[in-house]
Design an enzyme around this catalytic site. Sequence first.
Site, short mmCIF file in Angstrom:
data_model
loop_
_atom_site.label_atom_id
_atom_site.label_comp_id
_atom_site.label_asym_id
_atom_site.label_seq_id
_atom_site.Cartn_x
_atom_site.Cartn_y
_atom_site.Cartn_z
N ASP A 243 -14.77 -10.62 -33.45
CA ASP A 243 -15.24 -11.91 -34.47
C ASP A 243 -15.70 -11.31 -35.94
O ASP A 243 -15.33 -12.03 -36.69
CB ASP A 243 -16.36 -12.80 -33.74
CG ASP A 243 -17.43 -11.97 -33.02
OD1 ASP A 243 -17.33 -10.73 -33.14
OD2 ASP A 243 -18.48 -12.71 -32.75
N SER B 24 -24.02 -10.88 -25.62
CA SER B 24 -25.08 -10.73 -26.77
C SER B 24 -26.55 -10.92 -26.38
O SER B 24 -27.15 -11.15 -27.35
CB SER B 24 -24.63 -11.95 -27.71
OG SER B 24 -24.94 -13.29 -27.27
N HIS C 285 -9.66 -8.01 -23.87
CA HIS C 285 -9.20 -8.87 -23.07
C HIS C 285 -8.48 -9.96 -23.88
O HIS C 285 -7.42 -10.72 -23.61
CB HIS C 285 -10.47 -9.62 -22.38
CG HIS C 285 -9.97 -10.75 -21.40
ND1 HIS C 285 -10.88 -11.47 -20.99
CD2 HIS C 285 -8.69 -11.05 -20.94
CE1 HIS C 285 -10.17 -12.47 -20.13
NE2 HIS C 285 -8.83 -12.42 -20.05
N ASP D 2 -10.85 -12.07 -16.80
CA ASP D 2 -11.00 -10.53 -16.77
C ASP D 2 -11.54 -10.22 -15.54
O ASP D 2 -12.78 -10.27 -15.12
CB ASP D 2 -12.02 -10.34 -18.13
CG ASP D 2 -11.88 -8.84 -18.43
OD1 ASP D 2 -10.87 -8.34 -18.12
OD2 ASP D 2 -12.57 -8.58 -19.35
N ARG E 132 -18.55 -15.74 -14.60
CA ARG E 132 -19.58 -16.82 -14.62
C ARG E 132 -18.68 -18.01 -14.08
O ARG E 132 -18.68 -19.21 -14.92
CB ARG E 132 -20.40 -17.22 -15.75
CG ARG E 132 -21.19 -15.95 -16.33
CD ARG E 132 -21.99 -16.18 -17.50
NE ARG E 132 -20.88 -16.19 -18.86
CZ ARG E 132 -21.45 -16.30 -20.03
NH1 ARG E 132 -22.60 -16.47 -20.25
NH2 ARG E 132 -20.55 -16.30 -21.00
N ASP F 124 -18.17 -20.56 -21.70
CA ASP F 124 -19.34 -21.29 -21.85
C ASP F 124 -19.44 -22.15 -22.98
O ASP F 124 -20.47 -22.12 -23.60
CB ASP F 124 -20.57 -20.43 -21.94
CG ASP F 124 -20.31 -19.43 -23.19
OD1 ASP F 124 -19.18 -19.35 -23.86
OD2 ASP F 124 -21.07 -18.54 -23.43
#
Length: 601
Positions: free
Chosen positions: A423, A455, A308, A257, A218, A347
């Site tokens: 996480d 997600s 990653h 990545d 992105r 992001d």
Amino acid sequence: KNRNLPALNAWQAAARQPNDAAAAVSQAEPNKMMTSTRSDTEDDVVIISIDERAGSAHSQEPPRQHIPTTDRRRRRTRGRRKRPPSRRGSGGGGGGHAIKVAAILMSTALSMCWVVACLLVFRQDAASPDHHATLHDLRHPLGNLRHDFLAYREGLRRKREVMTDNVVVKTKDVNAGEATVHQPKLKPVEAGVGATAGDSAISKSQFDSPLIIFTFRRADYLRRTLTAVWNHHPANKSGDKKGEGGNIAYPIVVSQDGDDAEVGEVIKDFARRFTKVGVPVFHAKHPKPEDPKKKLRGEDAYKALAVHFGWALKRLFVGDIYKEDETNLADDRDLPLPQRVIILEEDIEVAPDFFGFLHAIAPLLDSDSSILAVSAFNDNGKKGIVGDVSRLVRSDFFPGLGWMISRRTWAELEPKWPSGYWDDWLREPKQRQGRQIIRPEVSRTFHFGSDRGASYNQFGEALLDIELDTADFEWEKHDVSYLERNKYRDAYYSKVLNAEFSTWKRAMQAVQNADVRVEYNSWKQFTKNVPKMLPLMTDEKAGVPRTAFEAIVETRPYGPGGHLMFLTPPASKLRENLKNGKSMTMLDFSETLRVVPPPEK
């Protein structure tokens, strides 16, 4: 029904011969063009025109004759072809009526389904910053509906809102099509700004807190994140602001990545910028064997992200990333090994005082073994329910989204780093070991990535409502020693237990005048009552409510200047927790705080 017949007869008579009265009037008043006579028996008026040149009377158009309803129907249907009986349906037209009724019922049913769907959407999106304007109406069903509608409308407004210091940039992703991103304006390079490791004012030891940004495909999002980092990096500040944030070095590592060319161009662009102000930028590439155009979503994406993270953090803490830079722009690759690492994703936008906040907490992170990490994010930090930009708290819940980890903690986690869902793994008791996280009341990071993520935008609506601080607080003048574990627990429990006790029904009214405490006796009661009056997240991970400190969830319902509301277990349980926290190990004590029992093995 024959009311107009006398008038019709009079008109016909006048057409055959001049009316005596009309002729008399014509002789007496020759200049008049018309006159009227009234029937002696009826109220109908007959209009007669007098033509001076011809000397004869010509009647005007007569009144319209009244025709009975039955006659009109006969005339309208005269000459029409009747429909076959089969088209009329049985019962002399009753079938057509039944079809109309069925259509109306179906339309009503569809309308009701639409209303129910809208209500479900409103309920899901009920996270309005203006919720306190309707909180007193929430006991009434219409109050709930109005609250949800305002929340939904505010959510749409927040999505459309473009801050005045932003510009709109359109990019095109090969997998997701065109996307519009609001980019912060890029601060220009100023003369005399920046420092390098060779300057007398800075030593190499101050390059021991690198910032790493993880990215994939992105490029538009990465540009926005790097723009905010560029604008607020301490080395890019001038005048009195230069050096704020303590360590003005903060070398930057962008770990990519894969090998997306557009992402690589963005990294090179900012590497040139940061190099001009003395900040080294390193570009690391994590090789990916998969098809570069393959979409990674769900479980595959979470696994790739965890791999990653583990690969890059391991190489960064041992210094390998500094030696294998892809940009070839970093002049000085001989940097000290990191003592702590700041972690962002592509992001996440940072606040003006992001670096200053982390620098202020770094000594405490290094010295206090009860701290797992420092995060710049508050999961419940929505606009309208936070207010104190200087307030920092301890929490048992790891929020991520802009966080810092120490070298000591990484050495413990690295050998068992997971292959997916890193996480949630970090929130489990085996990893957390009863340790806590330092976070601000007002977030210093903002998660703006609403599409093309791993997600499926699971918490997208809630994340877009988070308030990002813009105050640029001077952390170097702020004492944070109150966050030491024992000192903080004593002060916090005292504040909570001294707050005014309130029931769920009157809590929103009571908190207008003082801090209040509301008790929940079970997790089911918590998840049932909280959404009725507060836009808080009501999930838990490993038995820990989101944002909770030792089972206490706090919020500020009326925003800046307002009082705090504490959602707590019963007072007797609070006093027991205060005592057990001093006598038990952190891990054993954390297990007694679970709001749901652990899963069966």
